[in-house]
Design an enzyme around this catalytic site. Structure first.
Site, PDB file in Angstrom:
ATOM      1  N   HIS A 262      -0.047  -3.824  -1.467  1.00  0.00           N
ATOM      2  CA  HIS A 262       1.007  -4.655  -1.452  1.00  0.00           C
ATOM      3  C   HIS A 262       0.611  -5.594  -2.683  1.00  0.00           C
ATOM      4  O   HIS A 262      -0.516  -5.983  -3.171  1.00  0.00           O
ATOM      5  CB  HIS A 262       1.084  -5.626  -0.446  1.00  0.00           C
ATOM      6  CG  HIS A 262       2.167  -6.634  -0.299  1.00  0.00           C
ATOM      7  ND1 HIS A 262       2.368  -7.502  -0.941  1.00  0.00           N
ATOM      8  CD2 HIS A 262       3.304  -6.391   0.314  1.00  0.00           C
ATOM      9  CE1 HIS A 262       3.638  -8.252  -0.818  1.00  0.00           C
ATOM     10  NE2 HIS A 262       4.248  -7.256   0.178  1.00  0.00           N
ATOM     11  N   ASP A 313       6.311  -1.469   5.887  1.00  0.00           N
ATOM     12  CA  ASP A 313       7.227  -0.475   5.925  1.00  0.00           C
ATOM     13  C   ASP A 313       6.489   0.657   6.565  1.00  0.00           C
ATOM     14  O   ASP A 313       6.900   1.493   7.291  1.00  0.00           O
ATOM     15  CB  ASP A 313       7.340   0.090   4.468  1.00  0.00           C
ATOM     16  CG  ASP A 313       8.555  -0.987   3.653  1.00  0.00           C
ATOM     17  OD1 ASP A 313       8.146  -1.256   2.366  1.00  0.00           O
ATOM     18  OD2 ASP A 313       9.462  -1.307   4.247  1.00  0.00           O
TER      19      ASP A 313
HETATM   20  C1  SDX Z   1       7.750  -3.722  -0.168  1.00  0.00           C
HETATM   21  O1  SDX Z   1       7.015  -7.599  -2.790  1.00  0.00           O
HETATM   22  C2  SDX Z   1       7.076  -7.609  -1.692  1.00  0.00           C
HETATM   23  O2  SDX Z   1       7.033  -8.659  -0.872  1.00  0.00           O
HETATM   24  C3  SDX Z   1       7.622  -6.329  -1.089  1.00  0.00           C
HETATM   25  C4  SDX Z   1       7.896  -6.330   0.347  1.00  0.00           C
HETATM   26  C5  SDX Z   1       8.736  -7.299   0.664  1.00  0.00           C
HETATM   27  O3  SDX Z   1       8.888  -7.550   2.098  1.00  0.00           O
HETATM   28  O4  SDX Z   1       9.925  -7.505  -0.066  1.00  0.00           O
HETATM   29  O5  SDX Z   1       6.851  -6.771   1.059  1.00  0.00           O
HETATM   30  C6  SDX Z   1       8.379  -4.816   0.823  1.00  0.00           C
HETATM   31  O6  SDX Z   1       8.153  -3.516  -0.977  1.00  0.00           O
HETATM   32  C7  SDX Z   1       6.163  -3.171   0.523  1.00  0.00           C
HETATM   33  C8  SDX Z   1       5.697  -2.371  -0.474  1.00  0.00           C
HETATM   34  C9  SDX Z   1       6.265  -0.980  -0.416  1.00  0.00           C
HETATM   35  N1  SDX Z   1       5.955   0.178  -1.201  1.00  0.00           N
HETATM   36  C10 SDX Z   1       5.070   0.976  -1.022  1.00  0.00           C
HETATM   37  O7  SDX Z   1       4.297   1.249   0.222  1.00  0.00           O
HETATM   38  C11 SDX Z   1       4.835   2.075  -1.914  1.00  0.00           C
HETATM   39  C12 SDX Z   1       3.083   2.367  -2.166  1.00  0.00           C
HETATM   40  N2  SDX Z   1       2.498   1.295  -2.531  1.00  0.00           N
HETATM   41  C13 SDX Z   1       2.192   0.949  -4.007  1.00  0.00           C
HETATM   42  O8  SDX Z   1       3.008   1.673  -4.584  1.00  0.00           O
HETATM   43  C14 SDX Z   1       1.585  -0.376  -4.366  1.00  0.00           C
HETATM   44  O9  SDX Z   1       0.832  -0.926  -3.482  1.00  0.00           O
HETATM   45  C15 SDX Z   1       2.717  -1.443  -4.521  1.00  0.00           C
HETATM   46  C16 SDX Z   1       3.956  -1.183  -5.246  1.00  0.00           C
HETATM   47  C17 SDX Z   1       3.232  -1.982  -3.032  1.00  0.00           C
HETATM   48  C18 SDX Z   1       2.106  -2.660  -5.092  1.00  0.00           C
HETATM   49  O10 SDX Z   1       1.836  -2.390  -6.536  1.00  0.00           O
HETATM   50  P1  SDX Z   1       0.723  -3.130  -7.321  1.00  0.00           P
HETATM   51  O11 SDX Z   1       0.452  -4.297  -6.815  1.00  0.00           O
HETATM   52  O12 SDX Z   1       1.155  -2.918  -8.726  1.00  0.00           O
HETATM   53  O13 SDX Z   1      -0.508  -2.481  -7.456  1.00  0.00           O
HETATM   54  P2  SDX Z   1      -1.213  -1.093  -7.980  1.00  0.00           P
HETATM   55  O14 SDX Z   1      -0.268  -0.063  -7.822  1.00  0.00           O
HETATM   56  O15 SDX Z   1      -1.306  -1.613  -9.478  1.00  0.00           O
HETATM   57  O16 SDX Z   1      -2.435  -0.888  -7.249  1.00  0.00           O
HETATM   58  C19 SDX Z   1      -3.541  -1.208  -7.346  1.00  0.00           C
HETATM   59  C20 SDX Z   1      -4.633  -0.343  -7.021  1.00  0.00           C
HETATM   60  C21 SDX Z   1      -4.570   0.764  -7.744  1.00  0.00           C
HETATM   61  O17 SDX Z   1      -5.837   1.260  -7.860  1.00  0.00           O
HETATM   62  P3  SDX Z   1      -6.517   1.628  -9.299  1.00  0.00           P
HETATM   63  O18 SDX Z   1      -5.418   2.597 -10.215  1.00  0.00           O
HETATM   64  O19 SDX Z   1      -6.518   0.245 -10.070  1.00  0.00           O
HETATM   65  O20 SDX Z   1      -7.972   2.195  -9.124  1.00  0.00           O
HETATM   66  O21 SDX Z   1      -4.480  -0.066  -5.656  1.00  0.00           O
HETATM   67  C22 SDX Z   1      -4.265   1.373  -5.483  1.00  0.00           C
HETATM   68  C23 SDX Z   1      -3.693   1.733  -6.839  1.00  0.00           C
HETATM   69  O22 SDX Z   1      -4.139   3.287  -7.375  1.00  0.00           O
HETATM   70  N3  SDX Z   1      -3.161   1.323  -4.635  1.00  0.00           N
HETATM   71  C24 SDX Z   1      -3.081   2.523  -4.064  1.00  0.00           C
HETATM   72  C25 SDX Z   1      -1.659   2.348  -3.163  1.00  0.00           C
HETATM   73  N4  SDX Z   1      -1.378   1.016  -3.492  1.00  0.00           N
HETATM   74  C26 SDX Z   1      -2.178   0.428  -4.486  1.00  0.00           C
HETATM   75  N5  SDX Z   1      -3.466   3.678  -3.715  1.00  0.00           N
HETATM   76  C27 SDX Z   1      -2.876   4.650  -2.838  1.00  0.00           C
HETATM   77  N6  SDX Z   1      -1.738   4.366  -2.240  1.00  0.00           N
HETATM   78  C28 SDX Z   1      -1.032   3.257  -2.244  1.00  0.00           C
HETATM   79  N7  SDX Z   1      -0.039   3.052  -1.767  1.00  0.00           N
END
Ligand code: SDX
Length: 370
Positions: A262, A313
């Site tokens: 998140h 989710d």
């Molecule tokens: C919702 O914003 C809100 O409030 C949204 C929400 C709402 O109520 O409106 O809460 C609803 O959208 C929840 C999120 C649903 N999406 C997912 O589950 C998709 C998977 N999650 C990721 O795509 C990600 O965690 C996000 C999109 C939710 C957040 O993206 P960020 O803040 O840009 O984080 P990032 O992608 O830069 O990740 C930071 C690090 C990375 O590692 P490094 O590359 O820096 O080594 O954490 C890792 C990422 O690789 N990481 C994950 C991961 N999420 C973050 N690694 C594996 N799986 C994941 N899901």
């Protein structure tokens, strides 16, 4: 022009405006709606009371709630024209696309489209709050070749959605779990889809267009579309004894696993405990305990390995599946709830508006001649 500020990619950590609607408290993994802890709202209120709170800033009295619910029931029906148009959409259309188009249709039908006073916009919210479940159910019934089921004013909004989809209402415990999800999904400050509704509102476009834009943003798998992807993931895992190896394989490949992580929470999404309990309750009531077991093992494996916690989710997906909903209806169900958060932000933006127009840093070709 005021001084320029270069923001991090994705506006991470950037405060772009104030709001009185909700506050995410990441350090405590807490969330408040209009000053109330969401955990307390889940225990003591239903989703209609929370929707009222979102729009009015206060919980309703019994009289105010009765009036709110009676208007919602009055507005549940959709026009013959909209129903006919839904039946003309491509059979393969995703329910989020049907919903986005139908919301625009509601705007096309509304003679007050460009009336932008508070009371008219509030009535437009009520119209969408009431009609969105009907639209989703109508699209679903059409997709399975079944007749449309008209809304039943004797049922609550949550129970009526089950009835319009399946022709029956499940056990109270399942309807309650569904209503808990409608409270948890209702609002989450400046997430991507909510910010989209505010950007559209800031141009003084109409509320229907703002909400239709929010639907388009929420559809994305990195945002609201994740709850559908989570269930496809659990189906791919197949059984609890495959879950740990499946997650370890994904981690080894550095794959992004849907339902985890998140932008704001770093020690876990405040809404997950309540949704996990609801998911386990549905598993008990429906006897589908393996999905809950797979979910718990995937979570433990990810948290132990990378310290990345599930977001709302992740438990919501299997919960909706066990309730009997088709997977492509999960994100539309998110909209059934988030319409109240979006509408509250549209009203707040409108009340103190300045068009949202950031800058960009040009890194293309230097000036050149043809
Ligand atoms: C919702 O914003 C809100 O409030 C949204 C929400 C709402 O109520 O409106 O809460 C609803 O959208 C929840 C999120 C649903 N999406 C997912 O589950 C998709 C998977 N999650 C990721 O795509 C990600 O965690 C996000 C999109 C939710 C957040 O993206 P960020 O803040 O840009 O984080 P990032 O992608 O830069 O990740 C930071 C690090 C990375 O590692 P490094 O590359 O820096 O080594 O954490 C890792 C990422 O690789 N990481 C994950 C991961 N999420 C973050 N690694 C594996 N799986 C994941 N899901």
């Amino acid at each position: 022009m005021s001084e320029t500020i270069k923001a991090p990619k994705g506006l991470a950590g950037v405060i772009v405006d104030t709001t009185e609607i909700s506050k995410v408290i990441p350090e405590l993994s807490k969330l408040i709606y209009r000053g109330y802890l969401v955990d307390e709202l889940v225990e003591k209120c239903d989703s209609d009371q929370v929707a009222y709170l979102m729009l009015h800033g206060e919980l309703p009295t019994d009289h105010q709630l009765a009036h709110f619910v009676s208007k919602e029931k009055e507005y549940r029906s959709i026009s013959d024209g909209l129903l006919k148009s839904i039946k003309l959409y491509p059979k393969k259309a995703h329910p989020m696309d049907i919903l986005q188009t139908a919301i625009s249709y509601l705007g096309m039908e509304d003679d007050r489209l460009w009336d932008d006073d508070h009371d008219t916009n509030y009535d437009k919210f009520l119209r969408m709050y009431a009609a969105i479940p009907t639209i989703i159910a109508a699209g679903y019934r059409h997709s399975i070749g079944e007749d449309f089921i008209t809304p039943d004013p004797s049922l609550s909004r949550a129970a009526n959605f089950f009835n319009m989809c399946f022709g029956e209402v499940p056990a109270d415990g399942i309807v309650k779990a569904f209503d808990v999800s409608l409270i948890l999904y209702a609002e989450h400050s400046f997430n991507a889809s909510t910010f989209t509704t505010r950007v559209i509102t800031s141009t003084t476009s109409d509320m229907y267009s703002a909400i239709a834009g929010g639907v388009g943003a929420l559809k994305g798998p990195l945002h609201g579309g994740a709850n559908e992807q989570v269930m496809y993931m659990l189906q791919e895992v197949g059984s609890p004894d495959q879950a740990k190896a499946w997650m370890e394989d994904k981690l080894a490949k550095k794959a992004k696993v849907m339902g985890f992580g998140h932008r704001v929470y770093r020690k876990g999404d405040s809404r997950v405990p309540a949704m996990k309990k609801a998911m386990h309750d549905v598993a008990e009531l429906t006897g589908q305990k393996d999905w809950a077991k797979i979910s718990d093992i995937l979570e433990k494996t990810m948290v132990d390995a990378k310290g990345i916690h599930p977001n709302l989710d992740f438990p919501a997906g299997p919960a909706y599946y066990m309730m009997g909903f088709p997977i492509d209806l999960f994100t539309p169900i998110f909209v059934i709830s988030r319409i109240s958060g979006w509408a509250a932000h549209v009203m707040e933006q409108r009340a103190n508006n300045r068009i949202i127009r950031p800058l960009s840093e040009y890194v293309g070709h230097e000036l050149r001649e043809i």
